[in-house]
Design an enzyme around this catalytic site. Structure first.
Site, short mmCIF file in Angstrom:
data_model
loop_
_atom_site.label_atom_id
_atom_site.label_comp_id
_atom_site.label_asym_id
_atom_site.label_seq_id
_atom_site.Cartn_x
_atom_site.Cartn_y
_atom_site.Cartn_z
N GLU A 98 0.85 -1.19 0.00
CA GLU A 98 0.00 0.00 0.00
C GLU A 98 0.88 1.24 0.00
O GLU A 98 1.79 1.37 0.83
CB GLU A 98 -0.86 -0.03 1.28
CG GLU A 98 -1.74 1.18 1.44
CD GLU A 98 -2.27 1.35 2.86
OE1 GLU A 98 -2.23 0.41 3.67
OE2 GLU A 98 -2.73 2.47 3.16
N GLU A 110 5.87 13.64 -3.04
CA GLU A 110 6.58 12.70 -2.17
C GLU A 110 6.49 11.25 -2.63
O GLU A 110 7.38 10.46 -2.39
CB GLU A 110 6.02 12.76 -0.74
CG GLU A 110 6.38 13.98 0.03
CD GLU A 110 5.33 15.07 -0.10
OE1 GLU A 110 4.52 15.00 -1.06
OE2 GLU A 110 5.32 15.98 0.73
N LYS A 113 -19.85 12.38 -10.23
CA LYS A 113 -18.76 12.88 -11.09
C LYS A 113 -17.60 11.88 -11.19
O LYS A 113 -17.05 11.46 -10.16
CB LYS A 113 -18.23 14.21 -10.52
CG LYS A 113 -19.25 15.33 -10.61
CD LYS A 113 -19.49 15.68 -12.08
CE LYS A 113 -20.48 16.80 -12.25
NZ LYS A 113 -20.93 16.91 -13.65
N LYS A 166 -14.93 12.55 -13.27
CA LYS A 166 -13.74 13.24 -13.79
C LYS A 166 -12.51 13.14 -12.87
O LYS A 166 -11.42 12.85 -13.36
CB LYS A 166 -14.09 14.71 -14.06
CG LYS A 166 -13.00 15.49 -14.80
CD LYS A 166 -12.99 15.22 -16.29
CE LYS A 166 -14.10 15.98 -17.00
NZ LYS A 166 -14.36 15.48 -18.35
N PRO A 167 -12.67 13.37 -11.55
CA PRO A 167 -11.46 13.25 -10.71
C PRO A 167 -10.81 11.87 -10.83
O PRO A 167 -9.59 11.75 -10.84
CB PRO A 167 -12.00 13.48 -9.28
CG PRO A 167 -13.30 14.19 -9.46
CD PRO A 167 -13.87 13.76 -10.77
N CYS A 193 -1.23 2.01 29.94
CA CYS A 193 0.05 2.72 29.87
C CYS A 193 0.02 3.98 30.73
O CYS A 193 0.05 3.88 31.95
CB CYS A 193 0.43 2.98 28.41
SG CYS A 193 2.21 3.07 28.21
N GLY A 230 -2.45 5.47 31.54
CA GLY A 230 -3.62 5.21 32.40
C GLY A 230 -3.23 4.45 33.67
O GLY A 230 -3.87 4.58 34.71
N ARG A 244 8.36 4.99 28.34
CA ARG A 244 9.69 5.21 28.91
C ARG A 244 9.66 5.10 30.44
O ARG A 244 10.61 4.71 31.06
CB ARG A 244 10.13 6.64 28.53
CG ARG A 244 11.56 6.75 28.10
CD ARG A 244 11.92 8.17 27.71
NE ARG A 244 11.55 8.52 26.35
CZ ARG A 244 12.18 8.08 25.26
NH1 ARG A 244 13.19 7.27 25.37
NH2 ARG A 244 11.78 8.45 24.06
N HIS A 257 0.14 -2.23 25.94
CA HIS A 257 -0.97 -1.80 25.09
C HIS A 257 -1.77 -3.00 24.57
O HIS A 257 -1.52 -3.47 23.46
CB HIS A 257 -0.45 -0.98 23.91
CG HIS A 257 0.04 0.37 24.32
ND1 HIS A 257 -0.79 1.46 24.40
CD2 HIS A 257 1.26 0.79 24.72
CE1 HIS A 257 -0.09 2.51 24.81
NE2 HIS A 257 1.15 2.13 25.00
N GLU A 273 -4.64 -3.10 23.41
CA GLU A 273 -5.48 -2.78 22.24
C GLU A 273 -4.85 -3.18 20.92
O GLU A 273 -5.55 -3.42 19.94
CB GLU A 273 -5.84 -1.28 22.24
CG GLU A 273 -4.72 -0.30 21.92
CD GLU A 273 -3.87 0.11 23.13
OE1 GLU A 273 -3.83 -0.64 24.12
OE2 GLU A 273 -3.22 1.18 23.06
N1 GLN Z 1 4.23 8.89 28.65
C1 GLN Z 1 4.33 7.63 29.31
C2 GLN Z 1 5.71 7.00 29.14
O1 GLN Z 1 6.46 7.39 28.31
C3 GLN Z 1 3.25 6.68 28.83
C4 GLN Z 1 3.38 6.32 27.39
C5 GLN Z 1 2.12 5.73 26.83
O2 GLN Z 1 1.04 5.89 27.40
N2 GLN Z 1 2.22 5.09 25.70
O3 GLN Z 1 6.07 6.10 29.87
#
Ligand code: GLN
Length: 537
Positions: free
Chosen positions: A143, A152, A189, A191-192, A384, A386, A464, A509, A511
């Protein structure tokens, strides 16, 4: 048999959903027993999107091997089971970086280093690297980010032209374009689309399939016109109409037009019969749920459509699994505390999710949400940042360490979240966080274990700052359960509250690892807890 390549380009406007389209077609081919891989080529000069603001770029998707990549890779992951790695995303920045390093090493001694052939060769190498990263890959989707006509993307299109020329029978190009309906004229349309196909032709690429993004299915007469002007068979002009309910309807729409079969014929691919019943069942519970919960997301990039893409998707997967509609209320954390209406609205929900983030803006609003969830025994899911928020809130209000904070936000006497020694030495900000998959061991007596139903899990990281173990005992004494620990180390990966129905935070993470057909266990558990809370209200 040789590997086949499907190039996906976009015309007319950006944000047409090339990633979704590539993922949807890959899903259909995979379902027919064809092993696929996907590659996103991004024309920007950043080496990766890791240093970009979420408002610029949306979510940064992280792979197991720690690449910070374009969010389209999230679509690839959710729709297919194909491998995702550092080899699945390349940017102009990476390509030039490689070529310049080679030049300095003396690899091109005597030559003038140029876009053609040196940059285009490197692009072609990236395509081959993606194709050969695992055994038995039969089809590679490539892609190209941006829109045909952008300065670019020219080197990428030129590289594709050469690549196709070298493998005429093994490549096709699918051009995704936009066919607008002009209200004032009462007309559709084309044309584009004609112009964007013409621009591709000037580069030397004639599309094999034209997919038209449009509001409603296109009449044959429009398809004929596009076919004539764009040099594409009429049967190969198909529409990709706006979906009514869910992005997971896209593959079904393409399947109904037999796009997957046409591609197999064009590329001379053997395929098995398709079975979309599981996908359709998932769609049905996604679109016609019996139950409902309202989840508040307290974050600071909520006005950007795609900044929390994978989180919204993971919630919808969990919801479909539990036959539950997830109504999402968004709360900008920096506005929350100054707006009584928002505060009132926030208080009447079934669960809170505080997602990842960076920097101190909106910190106190998130801490307020965590406090409210803890005191009122409402489910809370911290991801994270959170988790950092849950820690800071607990330290300030339960341990009574009023100045508790993360050293990301400020220097303090009580750094409950702090940076590890090996991160302190780091000067460059790009690609230097704790990134990618790590194993985590679970405490068998925890909500985390109840959700995962196994002892050792693997999840992806991008951060981090870490929980500061100096405060572990104190927090344990007051009711925190450290239910997940980095395997072979002592870092906190999951924490939860003992005296609370479901207040759980993770340093990683989850998710990124949720799919509609295999929703993430923590998202399911969180929504279950929210459903329970709703019943008790
Ligand atoms: N800012 C936080 C860290 O660097 C949490 C990073 C995040 O939520 N992905 O540890």
């Amino acid at each position: 048999m040789s590997i086949k390549y499907i190039f996906i380009t976009g015309g007319v406007v950006s944000s047409l959903g090339k990633g979704l389209t590539a993922a949807s077609i890959a899903m259909l081919l995979e379902n027919r027993g064809i092993k696929t891989a996907l590659l996103k080529l991004d024309p920007y000069i950043n080496v990766d999107p890791g240093t970009m603001n979420p408002f610029q770029h949306g979510e940064v998707y992280v792979t197991d091997d720690g690449a910070e990549t374009d969010l389209d890779l999230g679509h690839y992951y959710r729709y297919t089971n194909s491998i995702l790695s550092k080899k699945s995303n390349a940017t102009t920045g990476q390509i030039y970086d490689t070529v310049i390093k080679k030049e300095r090493k003396g690899d091109y001694l005597g030559e003038t280093v140029q876009v053609i052939p040196h940059i285009t060769d490197e692009i072609k190498k990236r395509i081959l690297d993606c194709a050969t990263q695992e055994k038995d890959i039969k089809v590679v989707f490539v892609e190209i980010g941006g829109t045909v006509g952008d300065i670019e993307s020219l080197p990428f299109l030129e590289a594709i032209r050469q690549f196709r020329n070298e493998r005429k029978k093994d490549c096709i190009n699918i051009h995704l374009t936009y066919v607008p309906y002009l209200k004032a004229a009462g007309e559709i349309k084309t044309k584009p689309t004609q112009h964007s196909a013409q621009m591709l032709r000037e580069i030397g690429i004639i599309p094999d399939v034209i997919l038209c993004r449009c509001e409603k299915p296109l009449d044959d007469s429009f398809k004929e016109k596009i076919s004539l002007f764009c040099n594409v068979n009429k049967d190969a002009v198909m529409d990709e109409t706006d979906v009514e309910n869910s992005i997971y309807e896209v593959p079904i729409g393409l399947y109904n037009q037999k796009l997957d079969q046409m591609i197999c014929n064009m590329l001379n691919l053997k395929y098995e019969p398709i079975d979309l019943s599981r996908w359709e069942k998932m769609l049905d519970s996604l679109i016609n749920p019996k139950k409902k919960v309202t989840i508040g997301i307290v974050g600071k990039y909520l006005s950007h459509q795609d900044a929390y893409k994978s989180i919204f998707e993971a919630l919808s997967h969990g919801g479909a699994h539990l036959n539950t509609k997830i109504e999402i209320k968004r709360f900008e954390s920096d506005k929350l505390l100054n707006d009584q209406n928002l505060l009132n609205e926030m208080k009447n929900l079934d669960g809170y999710l505080v997602p990842g983030g960076f920097g101190s803006r909106g910190l106190e609003g998130k801490i307020f949400a965590a406090k409210y969830a803890r005191e009122n025994k409402i489910p809370y899911f911290g991801i994270c940042l959170g988790m950092h928020i849950m820690t800071i809130e607990f330290a300030r209000n339960v341990l009574d360490l009023k100045d508790a904070n993360s050293t990301e936000m400020e220097e303090t006497q009580n750094p409950v979240i702090s940076i590890l020694e090996d991160q302190k030495q780091i000067e460059k900000l790009g690609g230097t966080m704790r990134l990618g998959a790590y194993h985590c061991s679970l405490n068998a007596n925890s909500n985390a274990f109840k959700a995962y139903k196994k002892q050792v899990i693997s999840e992806r990281h991008r951060h981090r700052y870490e929980f500061n173990n100096k405060y572990k005992e104190l927090m344990e004494k007051k009711g925190v359960l450290f239910s997940g620990t980095l395997k072979d180390d002592n870092l906190c990966e999951i924490m939860e509250l003992k005296d609370h129905p479901w207040m759980l935070s993770v340093q990683f993470h989850p998710e990124f690892k949720s799919k509609p057909l295999s929703p993430h266990p923590l998202f399911i558990a969180f929504i279950e807890a929210a459903l329970k809370h709703r019943q008790t209200k």
